[in-house]
Each structure stands twice: as structure tokens, then as C-alpha cells.
Design a protein around this motif. Structure first.
Motif, PDB file in Angstrom:
ATOM      1  N   LEU A 125       1.015  -1.108  -0.051  1.00  0.00           N
ATOM      2  CA  LEU A 125      -0.059  -0.083  -0.032  1.00  0.00           C
ATOM      3  C   LEU A 125       0.789   1.361   0.033  1.00  0.00           C
ATOM      4  CD1 LEU A 125      -2.957  -0.787   2.460  1.00  0.00           C
ATOM      5  CD2 LEU A 125      -2.708  -1.226  -0.126  1.00  0.00           C
ATOM      6  N   PHE A 126       2.151   1.172   0.204  1.00  0.00           N
ATOM      7  CA  PHE A 126       2.897   2.291   0.055  1.00  0.00           C
ATOM      8  C   PHE A 126       3.620   2.404  -0.974  1.00  0.00           C
ATOM      9  CE2 PHE A 126       2.670   1.682   4.516  1.00  0.00           C
ATOM     10  CZ  PHE A 126       2.654   2.948   5.163  1.00  0.00           C
ATOM     11  N   ARG A 127       3.126   1.658  -1.996  1.00  0.00           N
ATOM     12  CA  ARG A 127       3.556   1.625  -3.659  1.00  0.00           C
ATOM     13  C   ARG A 127       2.747   2.497  -4.368  1.00  0.00           C
ATOM     14  NH1 ARG A 127       5.130  -4.037  -6.435  1.00  0.00           N
ATOM     15  NH2 ARG A 127       6.812  -3.844  -4.625  1.00  0.00           N
ATOM     16  N   ALA A 128       3.329   3.535  -5.190  1.00  0.00           N
ATOM     17  CA  ALA A 128       2.249   4.366  -5.825  1.00  0.00           C
ATOM     18  C   ALA A 128       2.215   3.712  -7.268  1.00  0.00           C
ATOM     19  CB  ALA A 128       3.173   5.929  -6.068  1.00  0.00           C
ATOM     20  N   SER A 129       1.325   4.209  -7.861  1.00  0.00           N
ATOM     21  CA  SER A 129       0.811   3.834  -9.081  1.00  0.00           C
ATOM     22  C   SER A 129       1.284   5.095 -10.174  1.00  0.00           C
ATOM     23  CB  SER A 129      -0.794   3.669  -9.288  1.00  0.00           C
ATOM     24  OG  SER A 129      -1.117   3.457 -10.750  1.00  0.00           O
ATOM     25  N   TRP A 177      -3.172  19.859  -4.253  1.00  0.00           N
ATOM     26  CA  TRP A 177      -3.374  18.457  -3.643  1.00  0.00           C
ATOM     27  C   TRP A 177      -2.031  17.569  -4.298  1.00  0.00           C
ATOM     28  CZ3 TRP A 177      -5.140  17.942   0.598  1.00  0.00           C
ATOM     29  CH2 TRP A 177      -6.312  18.719   1.014  1.00  0.00           C
ATOM     30  N   LEU A 178      -1.851  17.900  -5.670  1.00  0.00           N
ATOM     31  CA  LEU A 178      -0.759  17.117  -6.321  1.00  0.00           C
ATOM     32  C   LEU A 178       0.687  17.044  -5.752  1.00  0.00           C
ATOM     33  CD1 LEU A 178       0.092  14.789  -8.509  1.00  0.00           C
ATOM     34  CD2 LEU A 178       0.073  16.713  -9.899  1.00  0.00           C
ATOM     35  N   GLN A 179       1.001  18.515  -5.612  1.00  0.00           N
ATOM     36  CA  GLN A 179       2.271  18.949  -4.999  1.00  0.00           C
ATOM     37  C   GLN A 179       2.297  18.574  -3.501  1.00  0.00           C
ATOM     38  OE1 GLN A 179       2.976  21.279  -2.287  1.00  0.00           O
ATOM     39  NE2 GLN A 179       0.921  21.690  -1.640  1.00  0.00           N
ATOM     40  N   HIS A 180       0.976  18.097  -2.864  1.00  0.00           N
ATOM     41  CA  HIS A 180       1.156  17.704  -1.460  1.00  0.00           C
ATOM     42  C   HIS A 180       1.429  16.094  -1.572  1.00  0.00           C
ATOM     43  CE1 HIS A 180      -1.173  15.697   1.800  1.00  0.00           C
ATOM     44  NE2 HIS A 180      -0.646  16.918   2.716  1.00  0.00           N
ATOM     45  N   ASP A 181       1.032  15.529  -2.847  1.00  0.00           N
ATOM     46  CA  ASP A 181       1.536  14.015  -2.952  1.00  0.00           C
ATOM     47  C   ASP A 181       3.052  13.923  -2.860  1.00  0.00           C
ATOM     48  OD1 ASP A 181      -1.186  12.902  -2.898  1.00  0.00           O
ATOM     49  OD2 ASP A 181      -1.376  13.755  -4.761  1.00  0.00           O
ATOM     50  N   LEU A 185       6.616  12.666  -0.179  1.00  0.00           N
ATOM     51  CA  LEU A 185       7.704  11.564  -0.729  1.00  0.00           C
ATOM     52  C   LEU A 185       6.477  10.139  -1.145  1.00  0.00           C
ATOM     53  CD1 LEU A 185      10.225  12.075   1.760  1.00  0.00           C
ATOM     54  CD2 LEU A 185      10.121  13.311  -0.359  1.00  0.00           C
ATOM     55  N   SER A 186       5.386  10.399  -1.612  1.00  0.00           N
ATOM     56  CA  SER A 186       4.584   9.455  -1.665  1.00  0.00           C
ATOM     57  C   SER A 186       4.067   8.845  -3.094  1.00  0.00           C
ATOM     58  CB  SER A 186       3.188   9.684  -1.027  1.00  0.00           C
ATOM     59  OG  SER A 186       2.622  10.717  -1.982  1.00  0.00           O
ATOM     60  N   VAL A 187       5.283   9.301  -4.060  1.00  0.00           N
ATOM     61  CA  VAL A 187       5.144   9.020  -5.376  1.00  0.00           C
ATOM     62  C   VAL A 187       6.241   8.016  -5.890  1.00  0.00           C
ATOM     63  CG1 VAL A 187       4.863   9.687  -7.668  1.00  0.00           C
ATOM     64  CG2 VAL A 187       3.560  10.904  -5.831  1.00  0.00           C
ATOM     65  N   MET A 332       2.139   7.323   2.266  1.00  0.00           N
ATOM     66  CA  MET A 332       1.341   6.241   1.643  1.00  0.00           C
ATOM     67  C   MET A 332       0.682   7.204   0.490  1.00  0.00           C
ATOM     68  SD  MET A 332      -2.076   3.837   2.779  1.00  0.00           S
ATOM     69  CE  MET A 332      -0.867   2.635   3.811  1.00  0.00           C
ATOM     70  N   PRO A 333       0.512   6.685  -0.912  1.00  0.00           N
ATOM     71  CA  PRO A 333      -0.078   7.217  -1.916  1.00  0.00           C
ATOM     72  C   PRO A 333      -1.773   7.218  -1.706  1.00  0.00           C
ATOM     73  CG  PRO A 333       1.296   5.545  -2.703  1.00  0.00           C
ATOM     74  CD  PRO A 333       1.296   5.457  -1.133  1.00  0.00           C
ATOM     75  N   ARG A 334      -2.267   8.373  -1.941  1.00  0.00           N
ATOM     76  CA  ARG A 334      -3.370   8.724  -1.557  1.00  0.00           C
ATOM     77  C   ARG A 334      -4.588   7.493  -2.250  1.00  0.00           C
ATOM     78  NH1 ARG A 334      -5.706  13.689  -5.115  1.00  0.00           N
ATOM     79  NH2 ARG A 334      -3.559  14.641  -4.978  1.00  0.00           N
TER      80      ARG A 334
END
Length: 385
Positions: A125-129, A177-181, A185-187, A332-334
């Protein structure tokens, strides 16, 4: 055999020389010029390192004299690499009889939460798409380009202006929100890649400073909603929220507050002034009134009461849904929050914590009620205390 035995005895002597510390001793080292912290029962002196800390000296300083294990795991996407920097700072370990957690934490709950996090890691679940975030960035750029083309082709008439307002409000909010991701460091797996794209999105698409955002936002997640430590609520006399601050400032006869003073006229006189509403949304979404890591059980109980898990508006409010999980799992990626939700609900059920989900309308009613309550508390303290 003899040499091997001597080497073993020597190693044993070195190990025995490692000093042990009690929490009473460790908690004394929480000063600006003297900072110790504990990570996985090992004691580190970060007094000099704090100024070189990539996340800023305040973030690491907030954990001085405390157990920083959970914060350490939450903020670093590659703990093994960071451990190399910790080795020179090691000064000892917790004494064998000392608990792993400080300040009367519920040790069983903390262990259960760490088990939950390990389960989330095993579920990837910590792996981003990459596809999710690529399409996300692409559609923001497409909306920005559409806005420029509309201006160049149709001019600046009223109809065009209204359409542009909707398009740009949506694109700018989503860019925020994207800059928030990326800032979390979730990407990407490498911090440097996250920081690079973060600077592009917040700098070129939002016109803000990535360094400024990191400096403030890392502190926010280190001490969520802790007055004088969380910059998002550290507004001194400007934004007074909760049950204690209005009373504190009411007793001091402070009356230049944007909504606490004569709160009944706030929305009548200042309908465009939505900043306090934004702050209340943030507070109610995360609902952590004191340091999260200090008392995990209390935090679960308090903010889950006002937990907003679904907000059906994409444009201005999109991505507020499941915002609470950012405090639990900052990296964690949202798009995986909904997958970890059953695990969190299960943990809450185990400890008898109420887990409440609200529709958008009810959430806003509660926001207005919270504003009114703060105003009433301030007014009563101002007049009679």
C-alpha cells in the motif's frame, strides 16, 4: 580458538560499555542546546545534527526527549539509508526495565498500530501507481492549457471569465493536492525525484515555494494541531480553535479575533472570508488536538468522531476525503487510502473507539457548530472570567 575467544570477549566488553538511560534522564534533554531522542530503543544525541537535518531542525527538535520511532518510520521512505546517518549519533540504549514508549502511551495499542503499518507494507500500500499520478498531472496541465486557449480565442468576456474561474479553480486546487503528494514523498521511491517534481508543481503551477511548504508542513505532521509547534494552527491570536484556546484568550481580554468576537455576525458581515472555515475543515478532517504520537489511543478516539471519509465534490474540495490517513501514513499514496481503511476501522473497533463517517452536509453543519462553540466560549470568558 584462543584468538576467537579473545575477540568474543572483546566484543562483549564493548557491548557492555554501551550506557543505558531511563526515560527520566532522556526527557531532560529536550532543550534548544541539548536534544536527545529515542528510535527503536536506541538513544541518539541530535543536538548538532538537528541543524543539518534535511527536513529542517524544528521537525527533529520537536521529538527531543521523546520516543521518535513512529515519526521516524512515517517520514522516511528509506529508513535503512537514514540509519547510516544515525550511527555516529548513537550514545546508548534504553535501560532494560524501561518501556519502549514514553509519556504513558498505551504500549499494546502502539504495537498494534505498528503491526497494522507492517501489514500495509506487506500489501504494497506504500507503492504508488505511476499511471494514476501521470494522468493526474496530465489533466491539470490540460486544464491550464485550455484556460489559456480560451482567453486567446474568446477574449475576456463575462461568460469566458466565469468558465475560466471554474476551470482554473479546479486545476489550481488539484495542483495543490498533487504537490502535496510529491511533498509527502508518496510517489517515487527516491526522495530526490519527489522533491524535483514537487518543486515543479508547486513552483511553476502554484507559484509558491517548495522549501517554505516543506518547512511548515513537515512540522505540521510532526506535531499535528499542537499549538506553538504546528505552524498550521500557530496563528497566535488570529485563529483560536477548540475548547481551551478561546477561554485562554478570553481571559486575557483579547477581542480582535476574526470569528470568535461577536461570532453571530461573522457570516452576515464577512461571507467571503472563508479562511477560518478552511482551518476548521482541516482541524475536523484530522481532528488531532494534541501530539498524535504521544497518545495514539486518545487521538484515534477524538478525531474519528468527526472523520470525513467521503466528499463527493471533485473540484474545490476533492481529495479532502480520507485526509485523516495522511496523519497516520504520511508517505502512503492517496489512491491506497481506501484499502487501508478497513484495517484502521478494525483497530478502532478493537479498542472501542467510535469510527464515524459523515456526509458532506453534516460535516459542514458540524464546522459551523464548532465555530459557534469557540465563539461562545471566548465570549463567556471575555465577559465573566
Amino acid at each position: 580458538m584462543g584468538k576467537g575467544g579473545e575477540k568474543g570477549e572483546e566484543s562483549g566488553e564493548c557491548k557492555a560499555q554501551i550506557p543505558f538511560y531511563t526515560w527520566e534522564e532522556i526527557q531532560k534533554h529536550n532543550l534548544r542546546t541539548d536534544k536527545w531522542l529515542v528510535i527503536e530503543r536506541k538513544v541518539y544525541n541530535v543536538t548538532q545534527w538537528a541543524n543539518r537535518h534535511p527536513g529542517g531542525h524544528r521537525v527533529i527538535s520537536h521529538c527531543a526527549g521523546e520516543d521518535a520511532t513512529d515519526a521516524f518510520q512515517a517520514f522516511h521512505i528509506n529508513p535503512t539509508l537514514v540509519q547510516k546517518f544515525l550511527k555516529p549519533l548513537l550514545i546508548g540504549e534504553l535501560a532494560p526495565g524501561e518501556p519502549s514508549q514514553d509519556r504513558d502511551k498505551n504500549s499494546q495499542l502502539v504495537e498494534d498500530f505498528r503491526t497494522l503499518r507492517k501489514t500495509a507494507e506487506d500489501m504494497n500500500l506504500f507503492r504508488a501507481s505511476p499511471l494514476f499520478f501521470s494522468l493526474y498531472l496530465a489533466h491539470i496541465i490540460a486544464m491550464e492549457a485550455l484556460a489559456w486557449l480560451m482567453v486567446s480565442y474568446f477574449g475576456t468576456g463575462w461568460i469566458t471569465t466565469l468558465l475560466l474561474a471554474c476551470i482554473l479553480a479546479t486545476s489550481q486546487t488539484q495542483a495543490g493536492w498533487l504537490q502535496h503528494d510529491f511533498g509527502h514523498l508518496s510517489v517515487f521511491k527516491k526522495s530526490s525525484w519527489n522533491h524535483l517534481v514537487h518543486k515543479f508543481v508547486i513552483g511553476h503551477m502554484k507559484g509558491a515555494s517548495a522549501n517554505w511548504w516543506n518547512h511548515r508542513h513537515f512540522q505540521h505532521h510532526a506535531k499535528p494541531n499542537i499549538f506553538k509547534k504546528d505552524p498550521d494552527v500557530n496563528m497566535l491570536h488570529v485563529f483560536v480553535l477548540g475548547d481551551t484556546q478561546p477561554v485562554e484568550y478570553g481571559k486575557k481580554k483579547l477581542k480582535y479575533l476574526p470569528y470568535n468576537h461577536q461570532h453571530e455576525y461573522f457570516f452576515l458581515i464577512f461571507p467571503p472570508l472563508l479562511i477560518p472555515v478552511y482551518f476548521q475543515i482541516q482541524i475536523i478532517s484530522t481532528m488531532i488536538k494534541r501530539r498524535f504520537w504521544a497518545d495514539l489511543a486518545w487521538a484515534f478516539s477524538y478525531y474519528m468522531r468527526y472523520f470525513i471519509t467521503y466528499i463527493p465534490f471533485y473540484g474545490v474540495l476533492g481529495s479532502l476525503s480520507l485526509l485523516t490517513f495522511v496523519s497516520l501514513f504520511p508517505t502512503m499514496p492517496r489512491h491506497n487510502f481506501w484499502k487501508v481503511k478497513p484495517l484502521v476501522k478494525s483497530l478502532c473497533a478493537k479498542y472501542g473507539v467510535q469510527y464515524e463517517e459523515k456526509p458532506l452536509g453534516k460535516a459542514f453543519v458540524d464546522i459551523i457548530g464548532s465555530l459557534k462553540k469557540s465563539g461562545d466560549l471566548w465570549l463567556d470568558a471575555y465577559l465573566y472570567k
